[in-house]
Design a protein around this motif. Structure first.
Motif, PDB file in Angstrom:
ATOM      1  N   UNK A  29       0.853  -1.180   0.000  1.00  0.00           N
ATOM      2  CA  UNK A  29       0.000   0.000   0.000  1.00  0.00           C
ATOM      3  C   UNK A  29       0.885   1.223   0.000  1.00  0.00           C
ATOM      4  N   UNK A  30       0.248   2.394   0.027  1.00  0.00           N
ATOM      5  CA  UNK A  30       1.006   3.641   0.025  1.00  0.00           C
ATOM      6  C   UNK A  30       1.931   3.679   1.244  1.00  0.00           C
ATOM      7  N   UNK A  31       3.196   3.995   1.008  1.00  0.00           N
ATOM      8  CA  UNK A  31       4.184   4.044   2.083  1.00  0.00           C
ATOM      9  C   UNK A  31       5.037   2.797   2.191  1.00  0.00           C
ATOM     10  N   UNK A  32       4.647   1.709   1.481  1.00  0.00           N
ATOM     11  CA  UNK A  32       5.423   0.466   1.523  1.00  0.00           C
ATOM     12  C   UNK A  32       6.698   0.623   0.708  1.00  0.00           C
ATOM     13  N   UNK A  33       7.678  -0.228   1.003  1.00  0.00           N
ATOM     14  CA  UNK A  33       8.962  -0.217   0.320  1.00  0.00           C
ATOM     15  C   UNK A  33       9.060  -1.433  -0.595  1.00  0.00           C
ATOM     16  N   UNK A  34       9.726  -1.238  -1.745  1.00  0.00           N
ATOM     17  CA  UNK A  34       9.963  -2.317  -2.695  1.00  0.00           C
ATOM     18  C   UNK A  34      11.398  -2.203  -3.192  1.00  0.00           C
ATOM     19  N   UNK A  35      11.938  -3.328  -3.612  1.00  0.00           N
ATOM     20  CA  UNK A  35      13.237  -3.302  -4.284  1.00  0.00           C
ATOM     21  C   UNK A  35      12.998  -3.397  -5.781  1.00  0.00           C
ATOM     22  N   UNK A  36      13.604  -2.477  -6.503  1.00  0.00           N
ATOM     23  CA  UNK A  36      13.447  -2.399  -7.950  1.00  0.00           C
ATOM     24  C   UNK A  36      14.771  -2.743  -8.616  1.00  0.00           C
ATOM     25  N   UNK A  37      14.752  -3.734  -9.511  1.00  0.00           N
ATOM     26  CA  UNK A  37      15.931  -4.138 -10.279  1.00  0.00           C
ATOM     27  C   UNK A  37      15.605  -4.027 -11.757  1.00  0.00           C
ATOM     28  N   UNK A  38      16.606  -3.636 -12.547  1.00  0.00           N
ATOM     29  CA  UNK A  38      16.394  -3.494 -13.987  1.00  0.00           C
ATOM     30  C   UNK A  38      17.128  -4.534 -14.808  1.00  0.00           C
ATOM     31  N   UNK A  39      18.112  -5.232 -14.219  1.00  0.00           N
ATOM     32  CA  UNK A  39      18.853  -6.213 -14.990  1.00  0.00           C
ATOM     33  C   UNK A  39      19.835  -5.599 -15.956  1.00  0.00           C
TER      34      UNK A  39
END
Length: 424
Positions: free
Chosen positions: A182-192
């Motif tokens: 939800x709003x405020x949550x953290x995610x890890x973003x990878x592009x490769x």
């Protein structure tokens, strides 16, 4: 001019007196015209409302025209004219690359009056990870001030704030549901994307994912209404996306909107020639939608034509009976000095009155039908009803009445006064 209007007033008075004598017939044909007009207006408004809803749903989540770099092709070595060369060619894979001189191209496009909005973006594949969950996504790096003119994201925002930059991103509702965030949550973003200058083919996927990655904060969640887009789109700041996709200072696509969406194909061709980029309009990417809209318009036009023909035959039949019933009156008028043109005008005026009165009543009925649909209907979309549609339909009905009255009017004008007076 005064004499002309005086004669016209006399002819109209006689025409109305004929209609009063046959009140039942006049009422029936007026109701018939009214029903036909109501059907024409309601069906036309319904089709227009449906088409507008389909177009808004489709183009509300995409640009009218997209400009991308031309496909890379293999360079084949030249050969002598007297040489027979057999070529077996594998098409070149298309890598993620920037549009050359995109700043100058953007400035040029901003000056074109045919375009209403220009937004340079960088777009590429990526992955978002939360715990054990891993989802493939499409990263869209953009300048929100420009992109808002292409797709009004603020209208599709269902929670949070419309904010990107400083590791803040926007994600779709389906992606948020799949990841349980939800709003405020953290995610890890990878592009490769391998940010190093060397390319070691022995590196595996896991090592590549670790090169360009970032921890992002969900600032807002949007819902475009297209499941595939809501499950994959992630909007970032332009500079952050350029860094993650290893395209510093570059962009991969320029989104455009135009004033007339149905001219997008021609404008795309013009812009493509101007910029030497590959231009693709929404008409190309939504060919099935355009075919559906064309079929709907064709069916609507066929309904209008057949209803108009039915109305015309009804008016013609009533006036033909009126000529037979009023043969003696026509003969008396001719004997009193009425000309053939005057008799002709009397019956043409009757046809126009049928069309005009019927169209006025039918317009009122159609308004009630449209109001009922918008109020008690399925609430999928609303039917717009414009004054132009009503005016055009009323004009069409009146003209149809005049045309339908032409044959009976010619027959009445051709009657010999002596024979007509003796007619029993």
């Amino acid at each position: 001019m005064t004499a002309f209007f005086g004669r016209l007033w006399i002819d109209a008075t006689i025409a109305i007196s004929f209609l009063r004598e046959g009140r039942i017939q006049s009422l029936m044909i007026t109701l018939g015209v009214a029903i036909g007009v109501a059907v024409i207006i309601f069906i036309t408004a319904l089709i227009q409302g449906l088409q507008t809803n389909l177009i808004d749903s489709t183009l509300g989540s995409q640009a009218h025209i997209r400009l991308v770099a031309p496909d890379e092709v293999n360079l084949i070595a030249p050969y002598a004219d007297d040489t027979l060369q057999l070529i077996q060619e594998d098409k070149r894979p298309q890598r993620l690359r920037s549009i050359n001189n995109w700043q100058q191209i953007t400035d040029t496009l901003d000056q074109l009056p045919l375009l209403t909005a220009v937004s340079p973006n960088v777009s590429g594949p990526g992955f978002v990870r939360r715990g054990e969950a891993l989802e493939s996504v499409i990263l869209v790096g953009t300048d929100l001030a420009r992109y808002q003119n292409i797709i009004p994201l603020d209208e599709y925002l269902i929670s949070g704030e419309l904010r990107v930059g400083a590791d803040n991103v926007l994600i779709g509702s389906e992606l948020a549901k799949d990841l349980g965030v939800e709003v405020g949550s953290k995610l890890r973003l990878d592009t490769g994307q391998d940010s190093s200058s060397s390319n070691n083919l022995s590196n595996n996927i896991s090592s590549n994912l670790s090169n360009n990655s970032a921890v992002i904060n969900i600032a807002g969640i949007f819902e475009l209404g297209v499941r595939e887009l809501d499950a994959r789109y992630v909007y970032l700041d332009l500079k952050q996306a350029q860094s993650l996709l290893n395209l510093p200072g570059g962009i991969t696509v320029i989104d455009l909107t135009v004033k007339d969406i149905f001219e997008a194909e021609e404008i795309a061709a013009q812009v493509g020639r101007l910029t030497s980029l590959q231009a693709e309009s929404w008409i190309q990417t939504n060919a099935q939608l355009l075919s559906g809209l064309t079929a709907q318009s064709l069916s609507s036009n066929m309904i209008v034509v057949f209803v108009a023909i039915s109305v015309a035959f009804g008016i013609a039949s009533v006036l033909s009976v009126s000529v037979v019933q009023r043969t003696r009156e026509i003969g008396i008028l001719r004997a009193m000095g009425a000309t053939r043109q005057q008799i002709l005008r009397i019956f043409l005026i009757q046809g126009a009155i049928f069309g005009l009165l019927g169209s006025i009543v039918g317009s009122g009925v159609s308004y009630v039908l449209v109001w009922s649909f918008n109020t008690f209907g399925p609430d999928i979309f609303t039917i717009p009803i414009s004054i132009n549609l009503i005016l055009v339909t009323m004009s069409l009905a009146t003209l149809t009445g005049v045309i339908a009255a032409a044959i009976p009017a010619r027959r009445a004008a051709a009657l010999d006064p002596v024979v007509a007076i003796r007619y029993v």
